[in-house]
Design a protein around this motif. Sequence first.
Motif, PDB file in Angstrom:
ATOM      1  N   PRO A 141       0.748  -1.274   0.105  1.00  0.00           N
ATOM      2  CA  PRO A 141      -0.084  -0.273   0.037  1.00  0.00           C
ATOM      3  C   PRO A 141       0.958   1.360  -0.048  1.00  0.00           C
ATOM      4  O   PRO A 141       1.981   1.160   0.616  1.00  0.00           O
ATOM      5  CB  PRO A 141      -0.657   0.001   1.266  1.00  0.00           C
ATOM      6  N   THR A 142       0.351   2.278  -0.762  1.00  0.00           N
ATOM      7  CA  THR A 142       1.064   3.551  -1.136  1.00  0.00           C
ATOM      8  C   THR A 142       0.747   4.669  -0.420  1.00  0.00           C
ATOM      9  O   THR A 142       1.013   5.866  -0.341  1.00  0.00           O
ATOM     10  CB  THR A 142       1.436   3.808  -2.197  1.00  0.00           C
ATOM     11  N   ASP A 143      -0.806   4.392   0.156  1.00  0.00           N
ATOM     12  CA  ASP A 143      -1.649   5.562   0.631  1.00  0.00           C
ATOM     13  C   ASP A 143      -1.297   5.980   2.151  1.00  0.00           C
ATOM     14  O   ASP A 143      -1.905   6.859   2.868  1.00  0.00           O
ATOM     15  CB  ASP A 143      -3.269   5.195   0.713  1.00  0.00           C
ATOM     16  N   GLY A 144      -0.316   5.078   2.801  1.00  0.00           N
ATOM     17  CA  GLY A 144       0.073   5.824   4.128  1.00  0.00           C
ATOM     18  C   GLY A 144       1.577   5.824   4.233  1.00  0.00           C
ATOM     19  O   GLY A 144       2.111   6.929   3.657  1.00  0.00           O
ATOM     20  N   PRO A 145       2.536   5.079   4.898  1.00  0.00           N
ATOM     21  CA  PRO A 145       4.059   5.505   4.937  1.00  0.00           C
ATOM     22  C   PRO A 145       4.601   5.523   3.782  1.00  0.00           C
ATOM     23  O   PRO A 145       4.101   4.618   2.846  1.00  0.00           O
ATOM     24  CB  PRO A 145       4.282   4.462   6.107  1.00  0.00           C
ATOM     25  N   LYS A 146       5.539   6.263   3.473  1.00  0.00           N
ATOM     26  CA  LYS A 146       6.267   6.296   2.131  1.00  0.00           C
ATOM     27  C   LYS A 146       7.417   5.108   2.136  1.00  0.00           C
ATOM     28  O   LYS A 146       7.840   4.941   1.182  1.00  0.00           O
ATOM     29  CB  LYS A 146       6.816   7.427   2.018  1.00  0.00           C
ATOM     30  N   THR A 147       7.981   4.608   3.307  1.00  0.00           N
ATOM     31  CA  THR A 147       8.806   3.673   3.296  1.00  0.00           C
ATOM     32  C   THR A 147       8.393   2.211   3.878  1.00  0.00           C
ATOM     33  O   THR A 147       7.598   2.333   4.446  1.00  0.00           O
ATOM     34  CB  THR A 147      10.173   4.344   3.913  1.00  0.00           C
ATOM     35  N   LEU A 148       9.329   1.148   3.646  1.00  0.00           N
ATOM     36  CA  LEU A 148       8.845  -0.056   3.977  1.00  0.00           C
ATOM     37  C   LEU A 148       9.112  -0.130   5.353  1.00  0.00           C
ATOM     38  O   LEU A 148       8.316  -0.759   6.211  1.00  0.00           O
ATOM     39  CB  LEU A 148       9.900  -1.169   3.308  1.00  0.00           C
ATOM     40  N   ASN A 149      10.051   0.643   6.067  1.00  0.00           N
ATOM     41  CA  ASN A 149      10.370   0.697   7.388  1.00  0.00           C
ATOM     42  C   ASN A 149       9.086   1.294   8.055  1.00  0.00           C
ATOM     43  O   ASN A 149       8.496   0.795   9.045  1.00  0.00           O
ATOM     44  CB  ASN A 149      11.440   1.726   7.652  1.00  0.00           C
ATOM     45  N   GLY A 150       8.525   2.434   7.383  1.00  0.00           N
ATOM     46  CA  GLY A 150       7.435   3.117   8.113  1.00  0.00           C
ATOM     47  C   GLY A 150       6.321   2.181   8.084  1.00  0.00           C
ATOM     48  O   GLY A 150       5.379   2.161   9.033  1.00  0.00           O
ATOM     49  N   LEU A 151       6.007   1.556   7.006  1.00  0.00           N
ATOM     50  CA  LEU A 151       4.779   0.601   6.927  1.00  0.00           C
ATOM     51  C   LEU A 151       5.114  -0.523   8.006  1.00  0.00           C
ATOM     52  O   LEU A 151       3.860  -0.816   8.394  1.00  0.00           O
ATOM     53  CB  LEU A 151       4.867  -0.018   5.327  1.00  0.00           C
ATOM     54  N   ILE A 152       6.355  -1.044   8.219  1.00  0.00           N
ATOM     55  CA  ILE A 152       6.303  -2.040   9.239  1.00  0.00           C
ATOM     56  C   ILE A 152       5.878  -1.445  10.620  1.00  0.00           C
ATOM     57  O   ILE A 152       5.264  -2.118  11.494  1.00  0.00           O
ATOM     58  CB  ILE A 152       7.811  -2.579   9.246  1.00  0.00           C
ATOM     59  N   LEU A 153       6.466  -0.600  10.736  1.00  0.00           N
ATOM     60  CA  LEU A 153       6.254   0.255  12.225  1.00  0.00           C
ATOM     61  C   LEU A 153       4.828   0.637  12.398  1.00  0.00           C
ATOM     62  O   LEU A 153       4.161   0.504  13.581  1.00  0.00           O
ATOM     63  CB  LEU A 153       7.142   1.565  12.300  1.00  0.00           C
ATOM     64  N   GLU A 154       3.987   1.099  11.552  1.00  0.00           N
ATOM     65  CA  GLU A 154       2.765   1.286  11.400  1.00  0.00           C
ATOM     66  C   GLU A 154       1.851   0.040  11.873  1.00  0.00           C
ATOM     67  O   GLU A 154       0.909  -0.101  12.405  1.00  0.00           O
ATOM     68  CB  GLU A 154       1.925   2.005  10.312  1.00  0.00           C
ATOM     69  N   TYR A 155       2.383  -1.028  11.362  1.00  0.00           N
ATOM     70  CA  TYR A 155       1.661  -2.325  11.273  1.00  0.00           C
ATOM     71  C   TYR A 155       1.884  -3.032  12.734  1.00  0.00           C
ATOM     72  O   TYR A 155       0.945  -3.450  13.341  1.00  0.00           O
ATOM     73  CB  TYR A 155       2.191  -3.371  10.189  1.00  0.00           C
ATOM     74  N   VAL A 156       2.973  -2.934  13.215  1.00  0.00           N
ATOM     75  CA  VAL A 156       3.240  -3.605  14.521  1.00  0.00           C
ATOM     76  C   VAL A 156       2.979  -2.613  15.591  1.00  0.00           C
ATOM     77  O   VAL A 156       2.980  -2.980  16.745  1.00  0.00           O
ATOM     78  CB  VAL A 156       4.485  -4.375  14.609  1.00  0.00           C
ATOM     79  N   GLU A 157       2.920  -1.179  15.419  1.00  0.00           N
ATOM     80  CA  GLU A 157       2.829  -0.139  16.210  1.00  0.00           C
ATOM     81  C   GLU A 157       4.017  -0.281  17.495  1.00  0.00           C
ATOM     82  O   GLU A 157       3.564   0.122  18.432  1.00  0.00           O
ATOM     83  CB  GLU A 157       1.505  -0.398  16.885  1.00  0.00           C
ATOM     84  N   ASP A 158       5.063  -0.573  16.796  1.00  0.00           N
ATOM     85  CA  ASP A 158       6.207  -0.507  17.773  1.00  0.00           C
ATOM     86  C   ASP A 158       7.516  -0.830  17.030  1.00  0.00           C
ATOM     87  O   ASP A 158       7.297  -0.879  15.767  1.00  0.00           O
ATOM     88  CB  ASP A 158       5.764  -1.892  18.739  1.00  0.00           C
ATOM     89  N   ILE A 159       8.805  -0.843  17.464  1.00  0.00           N
ATOM     90  CA  ILE A 159      10.088  -1.150  16.826  1.00  0.00           C
ATOM     91  C   ILE A 159      10.140  -2.712  17.122  1.00  0.00           C
ATOM     92  O   ILE A 159      10.399  -3.118  18.133  1.00  0.00           O
ATOM     93  CB  ILE A 159      11.005  -0.406  17.303  1.00  0.00           C
TER      94      ILE A 159
END
Length: 424
Positions: free
Chosen positions: A367-385
């Motif tokens: 998906p491209t409608d949220g975070p711009k990087t793969l790192n951001g997408l992962i952090l958004e998904y797990v809501e943590d590092i």
Amino acid sequence: MDAISTSALLFFLFILILISAYFSGSETAMMTLNRYRLRHLASNNHKGALRASKLLERPDRLIGLILIGNNLVNILASAIATIIGIRLWGDVGVAIATGALTLVVLIFAEVTPKTIAALHPERIAFPSSFLLRGLLIVLLPLVKTVNLITSGFLRLFGVRSVTTQDALSQEELRTVVHEAGALIPQRHQDMLISILDLEKVTVEDIMVPRSEIYAININDDFKSINKQVFLSPNTRVLLYRDNIDDAVGFVHLRDALRLQSKEQFSKSSLLRAVKELYFIPEGTPLNVQLTNFQQNKEKIGIVVDEYGDIQGLVTLSDILEEIVGDFTTSMAPAASEDVNIQQDGSYLIDATVNIRELNKEMDWQFPTDGPKTLNGLILEYVEDIPPPNTSMRLAGYPVEVIDVADNMVKTVRVIPEQYEPPAT
């Protein structure tokens, strides 16, 4: 009619069926003409196209003319067929003539000519437009009267006659480009679609992030500045004072080299060569920014948020690459700096990669409608590092976190062979 022989009536009936076929075929041909090809031919002074285009300027009159002619011919043919039927078979001949004429008209005056006209509209419409134009001149008063009465009845039912425009929406134009096939090379189709997609992409989607901007602190030691200038991978270098938010401007390497050749290269001369900064609000669509670059005669700009903080950097080349593709790097997965294929078919990916670029390079669907990087997408998904060896499924793709550092995911493994489309 008693004085006319049956054979003469049959011949006359045959002529009327041919005329009916002409009107039926002409109607279908004129209505199925490709309007854009018609305009192209008319602009090249094609006589048939010019006549057809003129007739189609008033489709209500054209349809009225054709229907008047077709109905007159069919009614007259019906009367003649009835007379022939009575002469040959008496009273029962009326039923025989009605059935036979219906079948003949349906096959030879409707289905066949309309099918041919639909398959070859230009071959039918252009020659027939010559006769239709003449008939319209002769029957114009009758056609106007019929149209006036028809419009009156339509208004009684609350229907207004509206002239439709042939303008295409973006989605319709996109479909036209996709269906062009061999008429437009695939490379050109991709470029046209990319132009249409510019308004869906913003500057944040393609900018060089703040953390990756090659910039020079003007307060550094001059030897360090000199070295950084000439080691720059870019033709324009951003100068700042201590903090990148306190940006001074861009200096072109050409100007720096000219100063060096004149032995005038110093901090003060470098600052004098700086070009004024051009700022771009975040959220600006690429089609708008492309126009802004052109109007302001700029080639590079700094993307800032609502607080004026620098978010990234965008160049004219970045926007052009969205249209024509990357100028310098290969799109093959094996040649990517951010994506490395493994022997087991999985991919090791730098998690700072831009998702849009990754999708284009690998033909994936993150998906491209949220975070711009793969790192951001992962952090958004797990809501943590997430710690290393954390596995998840993102947009249907199995993803494993390999390396985490500096409070961000650095490297991940993606296994596209185990992709499962997300449930809708």
